[in-house]
Motif scaffolding. Structure first.
Motif, mmCIF file in Angstrom:
data_model
loop_
_atom_site.group_PDB
_atom_site.id
_atom_site.type_symbol
_atom_site.label_atom_id
_atom_site.label_comp_id
_atom_site.label_asym_id
_atom_site.label_seq_id
_atom_site.Cartn_x
_atom_site.Cartn_y
_atom_site.Cartn_z
ATOM 1 N N LEU A 1 51.247 -33.274 -20.716
ATOM 2 C CA LEU A 1 52.349 -33.502 -21.645
ATOM 3 C C LEU A 1 53.586 -32.716 -21.220
ATOM 4 N N ALA A 2 53.389 -31.471 -20.793
ATOM 5 C CA ALA A 2 54.525 -30.654 -20.350
ATOM 6 C C ALA A 2 55.211 -31.291 -19.144
ATOM 7 N N LEU A 3 54.429 -31.797 -18.201
ATOM 8 C CA LEU A 3 55.017 -32.425 -17.011
ATOM 9 C C LEU A 3 55.745 -33.721 -17.363
ATOM 10 N N ARG A 4 55.181 -34.488 -18.276
ATOM 11 C CA ARG A 4 55.821 -35.757 -18.656
ATOM 12 C C ARG A 4 57.120 -35.522 -19.418
ATOM 13 N N LEU A 5 57.178 -34.458 -20.189
ATOM 14 C CA LEU A 5 58.406 -34.156 -20.919
ATOM 15 C C LEU A 5 59.455 -33.519 -20.018
ATOM 16 N N ALA A 6 59.023 -32.594 -19.176
ATOM 17 C CA ALA A 6 59.978 -31.855 -18.347
ATOM 18 C C ALA A 6 60.324 -32.585 -17.065
ATOM 19 N N GLY A 7 59.467 -33.514 -16.618
ATOM 20 C CA GLY A 7 59.678 -34.179 -15.330
ATOM 21 C C GLY A 7 61.041 -34.829 -15.169
ATOM 22 N N PRO A 8 61.475 -35.706 -16.092
ATOM 23 C CA PRO A 8 62.792 -36.339 -15.919
ATOM 24 C C PRO A 8 63.940 -35.333 -15.848
ATOM 25 N N VAL A 9 63.866 -34.274 -16.640
ATOM 26 C CA VAL A 9 64.939 -33.276 -16.630
ATOM 27 C C VAL A 9 64.923 -32.496 -15.313
ATOM 28 N N LEU A 10 63.739 -32.145 -14.828
ATOM 29 C CA LEU A 10 63.645 -31.411 -13.560
ATOM 30 C C LEU A 10 64.139 -32.264 -12.401
ATOM 31 N N ILE A 11 63.842 -33.561 -12.433
ATOM 32 C CA ILE A 11 64.359 -34.461 -11.392
ATOM 33 C C ILE A 11 65.877 -34.523 -11.452
ATOM 34 N N ALA A 12 66.419 -34.628 -12.668
ATOM 35 C CA ALA A 12 67.882 -34.663 -12.820
ATOM 36 C C ALA A 12 68.520 -33.375 -12.318
ATOM 37 N N LEU A 13 67.893 -32.236 -12.588
ATOM 38 C CA LEU A 13 68.428 -30.964 -12.110
ATOM 39 C C LEU A 13 68.360 -30.866 -10.588
ATOM 40 N N THR A 14 67.294 -31.402 -10.009
ATOM 41 C CA THR A 14 67.187 -31.399 -8.547
ATOM 42 C C THR A 14 68.285 -32.250 -7.917
ATOM 43 N N LEU A 15 68.521 -33.434 -8.486
ATOM 44 C CA LEU A 15 69.589 -34.291 -7.980
ATOM 45 C C LEU A 15 70.957 -33.641 -8.174
ATOM 46 N N THR A 16 71.136 -32.949 -9.300
ATOM 47 C CA THR A 16 72.397 -32.244 -9.537
ATOM 48 C C THR A 16 72.617 -31.147 -8.507
ATOM 49 N N THR A 17 71.556 -30.420 -8.179
ATOM 50 C CA THR A 17 71.660 -29.362 -7.180
ATOM 51 C C THR A 17 72.018 -29.940 -5.811
ATOM 52 N N LEU A 18 71.395 -31.071 -5.454
ATOM 53 C CA LEU A 18 71.724 -31.718 -4.179
ATOM 54 C C LEU A 18 73.175 -32.185 -4.157
ATOM 55 N N ALA A 19 73.619 -32.765 -5.283
ATOM 56 C CA ALA A 19 75.010 -33.228 -5.343
ATOM 57 C C ALA A 19 75.985 -32.065 -5.217
ATOM 58 N N LEU A 20 75.671 -30.963 -5.864
ATOM 59 C CA LEU A 20 76.535 -29.783 -5.759
ATOM 60 C C LEU A 20 76.527 -29.230 -4.335
ATOM 61 N N GLY A 21 75.390 -29.340 -3.654
ATOM 62 C CA GLY A 21 75.337 -28.898 -2.262
ATOM 63 C C GLY A 21 76.235 -29.731 -1.373
ATOM 64 N N PHE A 22 76.235 -31.061 -1.580
ATOM 65 C CA PHE A 22 77.126 -31.916 -0.804
ATOM 66 C C PHE A 22 78.597 -31.613 -1.114
ATOM 67 N N VAL A 23 78.901 -31.361 -2.389
ATOM 68 C CA VAL A 23 80.280 -31.044 -2.775
ATOM 69 C C VAL A 23 80.733 -29.738 -2.141
ATOM 70 N N SER A 24 79.837 -28.747 -2.095
ATOM 71 C CA SER A 24 80.214 -27.462 -1.498
ATOM 72 C C SER A 24 80.470 -27.595 -0.007
ATOM 73 N N ARG A 25 79.759 -28.512 0.656
ATOM 74 C CA ARG A 25 80.011 -28.749 2.075
ATOM 75 C C ARG A 25 81.313 -29.500 2.289
ATOM 76 N N ALA A 26 81.620 -30.415 1.362
ATOM 77 C CA ALA A 26 82.849 -31.197 1.513
ATOM 78 C C ALA A 26 84.079 -30.413 1.074
ATOM 79 N N MET A 27 83.922 -29.514 0.117
ATOM 80 C CA MET A 27 85.057 -28.724 -0.395
ATOM 81 C C MET A 27 84.676 -27.248 -0.381
ATOM 82 N N PRO A 28 84.748 -26.608 0.777
ATOM 83 C CA PRO A 28 84.343 -25.198 0.871
ATOM 84 C C PRO A 28 85.165 -24.270 -0.004
#
Length: 262
Positions: free
Chosen positions: A182-209
């Protein structure tokens, strides 16, 4: 059972055993065991339920009990109530764990708050998930079904006849697995969204140092976590309700109480 007036005091030990079984549930079960409810209220509720149930189980009453039998029987009766109450409480830990995982990943775990219902420290999101689960528990009548399961145990486990069973021992394992899933099913979508957000921020930091990604990224992650957590909670009503129903059925099966009826 036909009793004379002089035999009525002999029923007191059996009544105390019935009261102990009900008191075990009042100590450990969600809602019933909450510190938000005064102890006098919980004691009065246990006494009222015991008085209502005892006339139905007088055929199980032992008129002559030794001190050893009463002591061993008291432990067994309390354990029945505790197992049922703690079993359901494990599922609530799953919902709280989901919020704690999200808070840890989003950087919100530093702000700990006290949960009076479980008597532990948790994150704000952890308590939010817990309270939503508790609300669903009340809506689907889980508190009534939990009390009904305890009362049904008198049909299959008479007073002084509790014995350890493999099904009861497996109960904790099944409920812990259910809580973790139950914990994984509830937290899974949010953790995936946070992972994608972190990746997006990483690309932004490379594009705009020149952009201070540390100051911006922290706020963006919190915003993404809160938005996704709100969306998950809004859509998880059926999931939480089914987890409660399944948990109640696992508890009933462990004690041989049959299928859960509406």
């Amino acid at each position: 059972m036909n009793l004379t007036i002089t035999q009525l005091p002999l029923l007191l030990p059996s009544f105390v055993l019935v009261l102990l079984r009900i008191s075990g549930l009042m100590i450990a079960a969600p809602i019933f065991g909450s510190n938000a409810i005064p102890r006098r209220i919980k004691a009065a509720l246990a006494m009222v339920v015991a008085l209502a149930v005892f006339p139905l189980v007088t055929t199980q009453a032992a008129l002559h009990l030794t001190l050893a039998d009463a002591f061993v029987g008291a432990i067994g009766e309390v354990l029945i109530g505790l197992v049922i109450g703690l079993g359901m409480g494990i599922l609530f830990l799953g919902a709280e764990l989901a919020g704690a995982l999200i808070g840890q990943q989003a950087g919100l775990a530093l702000g700990q708050i006290f949960n009076p219902l479980l008597e532990n420290d948790t994150t704000a999101l952890g308590q939010l998930f817990f309270l939503v689960h508790l609300t669903i528990f009340l809506i689907v009548g889980g508190h009534r079904q939990l009390l009904r399961a305890l009362l049904d145990t008198f049909k299959v486990i008479p007073v002084l006849s509790f014995r350890q069973d493999e099904r009861v021992l497996m109960l904790a394992t099944e409920l812990l697995s259910s809580a973790f899933i139950l914990a994984l099913r509830l937290a899974g979508p949010v953790l995936i969204a946070l992972t994608l957000t972190t990746l997006a921020l990483g690309f932004v930091s490379r594009a705009m140092p020149q952009l201070n990604i540390l100051s911006v990224g922290f706020s963006v992650q919190i915003l993404a976590a809160l938005l996704m957590a709100g969306l998950v909670l809004a859509m998880s009503g059926d999931l939480l309700a089914s987890s409660i129903t399944d948990g109640l059925q696992v508890i009933r099966s462990a004690f041989g109480l049959g299928e859960l009826n509406a």
